[in-house]
Design an enzyme around this catalytic site. Sequence first.
Site, PDB file in Angstrom:
ATOM      1  N   ARG A   1      16.844  24.415   4.343  1.00 33.31           N
ATOM      2  CA  ARG A   1      17.945  25.222   4.896  1.00 33.31           C
ATOM      3  C   ARG A   1      19.300  24.846   4.297  1.00 33.31           C
ATOM      4  NH1 ARG A   1      15.253  22.176   8.382  1.00 33.31           N
ATOM      5  NH2 ARG A   1      16.246  20.408   9.412  1.00 33.31           N
TER       6      ARG A   1
ATOM      7  N   LYS B   1       2.236  26.626  13.076  1.00 30.44           N
ATOM      8  CA  LYS B   1       1.586  26.876  11.777  1.00 30.44           C
ATOM      9  C   LYS B   1       0.116  26.465  11.844  1.00 30.44           C
ATOM     10  CE  LYS B   1       5.545  25.929   8.742  1.00 30.44           C
ATOM     11  NZ  LYS B   1       6.080  25.093   7.685  1.00 30.44           N
TER      12      LYS B   1
HETATM   13  O1  F6P Z   1       8.700  26.487   8.593  1.00 34.15           O
HETATM   14  C1  F6P Z   1       9.935  25.954   8.383  1.00 34.15           C
HETATM   15  C2  F6P Z   1      10.245  25.731   6.937  1.00 34.15           C
HETATM   16  O2  F6P Z   1       9.639  24.576   6.491  1.00 34.15           O
HETATM   17  C3  F6P Z   1      11.739  25.708   6.712  1.00 34.15           C
HETATM   18  O3  F6P Z   1      12.292  24.486   6.975  1.00 34.15           O
HETATM   19  C4  F6P Z   1      11.846  26.157   5.313  1.00 34.15           C
HETATM   20  O4  F6P Z   1      13.137  26.596   5.002  1.00 34.15           O
HETATM   21  C5  F6P Z   1      10.830  27.267   5.291  1.00 34.15           C
HETATM   22  O5  F6P Z   1       9.785  26.794   6.111  1.00 34.15           O
HETATM   23  C6  F6P Z   1      10.301  27.655   3.950  1.00 34.15           C
HETATM   24  O6  F6P Z   1       9.721  26.576   3.290  1.00 34.15           O
HETATM   25  P1  F6P Z   1       9.424  26.634   1.745  1.00 34.15           P
HETATM   26  O7  F6P Z   1      10.729  26.788   1.024  1.00 34.15           O
HETATM   27  O8  F6P Z   1       8.740  25.345   1.426  1.00 34.15           O
HETATM   28  O9  F6P Z   1       8.536  27.815   1.486  1.00 34.15           O
END
Ligand code: F6P
Length: 525
Positions: free
Chosen positions: A246, A490
């Site tokens: 984020r 998840k």
């Molecule tokens: O599920 C939450 C998360 O891990 C976030 O913190 C992150 O921004 C998003 O999923 C996407 O993750 P990635 O960039 O690894 O696909």
Amino acid sequence: MWNDLKQRAAAVADRSILGLFDEARAEAFSVQTQHMRFDYAKTNIDADTRAAMLALADASGVAARRDAMFSGAKINETEGRAVLHTALRNLDGGPVVVDGVDVMPDVLATLDRMAAYADEVRSGTITDVINIGIGGSDLGPAMAVQALSPYHDGPRCHFVSNVDGAHIADVLEGLDAKTTLVVVASKTFTTIETMTNARTARAWMLDHGGDPSAQFAALSTNLEKTSDFGIPEARVFGFEDWVGGRYSMWGPIGLSLMMAIGPDGFRAFLRGGQDMDRHFQVAEGVENMPLMLALVGIWHRQVQGHATRAVLPYDQRLGQLPNYLQQLEMESNGKSVAMDGTALPVQSGPVVWGAPGTNGQHAFYQLIHQGTSVIPCEFLVACEGHEPELKHHHDLLVANCFAQSEALLRGRSLDEARAKVAGSFEGAELERQAAHRVFEGNRPSTTLIYPKLDPFTLGQIIALYEHRVFVEGIILGINSYDQWGVELGKELATALQPVIEGTATADGKDGSTQALVAYLHAHRA
Ligand code: F6P
């Protein structure tokens, strides 16, 4: 300290914020930098409570933790990682060392590679770019591309995040597979939504005459997975695990923004963030904008107990800022245990929500003004729009923004309400009608005002909020940089998939889940 603060808050809970105003208050309870002004004079914070809040920040070790973060210490203790998104915008700074290695040469080299690739795409035949990502790999660039649309001179940008096939189907509809570039954005390159959408996009491209081997790029820390997916190294832009999802729009995850506004515009965005970093590092106490924004947040949520915080940009192009801040703030500070695993002594971060003004005024502001809960409001507004020929629109926009914070502050008394309806009603009916027109007032708000929403300013605003989250997290004693709370859902979704597909039973699930599965299967049959 929390008890002392709560007692102070209780002692002044009913006093009039308007009554706090003297000639000096507006200046004394604002922070102004060369680039913007943050006004928190319309809150129930006075000099004494502010001093107590500053003491809380001191006692929490904010300054030391801040220095530790910028210097590459592993302050993300549960994951054993540094927190260095600031290095991605450290264009004019010195070395930043992690595990004995200066990370800046790699950061700057990747930025140059991104710029070269963005220039190639911008000057080539690609008409449309689809960023496929979710959470931090979507919200930041999507928000920024919209925010900076007046600077957009590159290919059209689209964003696909949801695993709901409707999202990708709607975006692909009408696109030309031969002139579309797909950018798969995923820090881990394992996120189920993103990988499912990426595979669907690849199949679509193949079916429609495009060439995935030339028209896919990847943004990730997981170079093994990007290679397994078949994306050649030349179009993979890597980053390190010290960039939180984020917090990642400043590096490769910002590639779609760079393609939209060009490398120079993107660098201006980085410089805005870098400038806010320097301010955060050197400004003292009440002069420090992120610190004061955070202390106002702590005062409203943890001290006064207001459960939510409304973010209200009077800037249509910041329409996605509330969504973006929801992840930034709630995924960072929505935790109930401290870094050491013990329960927090106070509430976690607030619910963050909002929508642009003036639209919100015709939707949910009723509740903000007359509902039974106090909702601290955070207004944002630019002095100038990008449409000089429509200056009268902008004047009206600003007037509405200022009017809302004034209305929240002043309210309307019963006597004033009676006077309003006196010509139309009398007796008991007058009293009844007047009661509906009373505004309690005394409702807190802050205003962030900036010259114009250009790339530099957007960089400032985003870095300001990032540091606000950091300070609030330090004061709460939590780790703002992990997100274990997203894991359980998840795992359960993965386990439920065969049940939904009908290849496994729902045995062992709760009654409600079993009944929902039964309804689904009955309906499909
Ligand atoms: O599920 C939450 C998360 O891990 C976030 O913190 C992150 O921004 C998003 O999923 C996407 O993750 P990635 O960039 O690894 O696909």
